[in-house]
Scaffold this motif. Structure first.
Motif, short mmCIF file in Angstrom:
data_model
loop_
_atom_site.label_atom_id
_atom_site.label_comp_id
_atom_site.label_asym_id
_atom_site.label_seq_id
_atom_site.Cartn_x
_atom_site.Cartn_y
_atom_site.Cartn_z
N VAL A 1 6.36 3.53 0.47
CA VAL A 1 5.21 2.11 0.00
C VAL A 1 5.57 1.04 1.29
N LYS A 2 4.08 0.27 1.87
CA LYS A 2 4.07 -0.91 3.24
C LYS A 2 3.84 -1.54 2.56
N CYS B 1 8.01 4.58 -9.25
CA CYS B 1 6.76 3.72 -9.57
C CYS B 1 7.60 4.90 -10.85
N ASP B 2 7.29 4.00 -12.18
CA ASP B 2 6.88 4.86 -13.22
C ASP B 2 5.81 5.29 -13.55
N ALA B 3 4.87 5.47 -13.35
CA ALA B 3 3.96 6.10 -12.59
C ALA B 3 3.14 6.46 -11.84
N PRO B 4 2.34 7.01 -11.63
CA PRO B 4 1.46 8.50 -10.55
C PRO B 4 1.11 7.37 -9.69
N LEU B 5 1.52 7.15 -8.08
CA LEU B 5 0.71 6.55 -8.11
C LEU B 5 -0.34 7.33 -6.04
N ALA B 6 -1.53 7.46 -5.73
CA ALA B 6 -1.70 8.16 -4.75
C ALA B 6 -1.56 7.51 -3.66
N ALA B 7 -1.39 8.27 -2.29
CA ALA B 7 -1.17 7.24 -0.60
C ALA B 7 -2.49 6.29 -0.88
N VAL C 1 7.85 -0.02 -7.93
CA VAL C 1 6.26 -0.25 -8.18
C VAL C 1 6.13 -0.72 -9.48
N ALA C 2 4.35 -1.37 -9.07
CA ALA C 2 3.63 -1.16 -10.64
C ALA C 2 1.99 -0.86 -9.88
N PRO C 3 1.58 -0.75 -10.21
CA PRO C 3 0.29 -0.16 -10.03
C PRO C 3 -0.61 -1.28 -9.85
N CYS C 4 -1.49 -1.96 -9.33
CA CYS C 4 -2.66 -2.75 -9.86
C CYS C 4 -3.34 -1.94 -10.16
N VAL D 1 0.79 -1.02 0.35
CA VAL D 1 -0.27 -0.12 0.44
C VAL D 1 0.94 1.28 -0.14
N VAL D 2 0.68 2.43 -0.91
CA VAL D 2 1.77 3.49 -1.06
C VAL D 2 1.44 4.53 0.69
N LEU D 3 1.92 4.73 1.13
CA LEU D 3 1.29 5.65 2.15
C LEU D 3 2.29 7.04 1.67
N ARG D 4 3.02 7.25 1.07
CA ARG D 4 3.39 8.99 0.41
C ARG D 4 3.27 8.92 -1.30
N ALA D 5 2.75 9.36 -1.59
CA ALA D 5 2.26 9.69 -2.99
C ALA D 5 3.73 9.20 -4.46
N ILE D 6 4.08 8.41 -4.91
CA ILE D 6 4.94 8.37 -5.74
C ILE D 6 4.73 8.45 -6.72
N SER D 7 5.84 9.48 -7.21
CA SER D 7 5.58 9.87 -9.09
C SER D 7 7.28 9.39 -9.83
N PRO D 8 6.92 9.87 -11.39
CA PRO D 8 7.47 9.04 -12.19
C PRO D 8 8.95 10.05 -11.68
#
Length: 152
Positions: A105-106, A116-122, A138-141, A92-99
């Motif tokens: 991540v936990k 991550c190559d794609a943005p992921l929100a918390a 990581v990669a998004p689900c 699970v993303v704890l703090r947002a990830i941008s490219p």
């Protein structure tokens, strides 16, 4: 002059053996083997050209044989750690990830730096692709029709 060549090969054997003894790696052992072949050839023929060709060929063969035998042992070995066990797991993303900026991540109750190559929100789910040092890639689900999360 024919007596010179056996002494020449004996001197080369000693020189290459000393050089090999002073180093911790295989540096001149092939030339030592080639010199022994040159010495043996000097007892058969007095032609220095033939002796030298035998020296070069036997040294090259010894190099190729030893290289093929020790090739796997000369490669650095990767040491498997418990951290490798997170590869392939979901987190699970704890703090947002941008490219261009990493996040957190936990995974399995542990907090990791992640990119991550794609943005992921918390709060989004992700899958661990690889581990480099202490940073996970990581990669998004994706969300399926039945509201089930499926990681790619």
């Amino acid at each position: 002059m024919a007596a010179f060549y056996p002494w020449f090969w004996i001197v080369l054997i000693v020189v290459f053996a000393i050089a090999e003894g002073l180093t911790v790696q295989l540096v001149s052992i092939w030339f030592c083997v080639g010199s022994v072949a040159g010495l043996l050839t000097s007892f058969i023929t007095r032609n220095f050209g033939v002796q030298f060709v035998v020296f070069v060929v036997v040294s090259a063969i010894a190099l190729l044989i030893s290289w093929s035998l020790f090739r796997d042992r000369m490669r650095p070995r990767s040491v498997a750690t418990n951290a490798d066990m997170v590869i392939g797991k979901e987190g699970v993303v704890l703090r947002a990830i941008s490219p261009d900026a990493g996040g957190r991540v936990k995974v399995d109750g542990q907090d990791w730096a992640a990119k991550c190559d794609a943005p992921l929100a918390a709060g989004e789910r992700c899958k661990v692709i690889s581990l480099s040092g202490v940073t996970l890639t990581v990669a998004p689900c994706v969300l399926e029709k039945k509201e089930e999360t499926v990681c790619s």
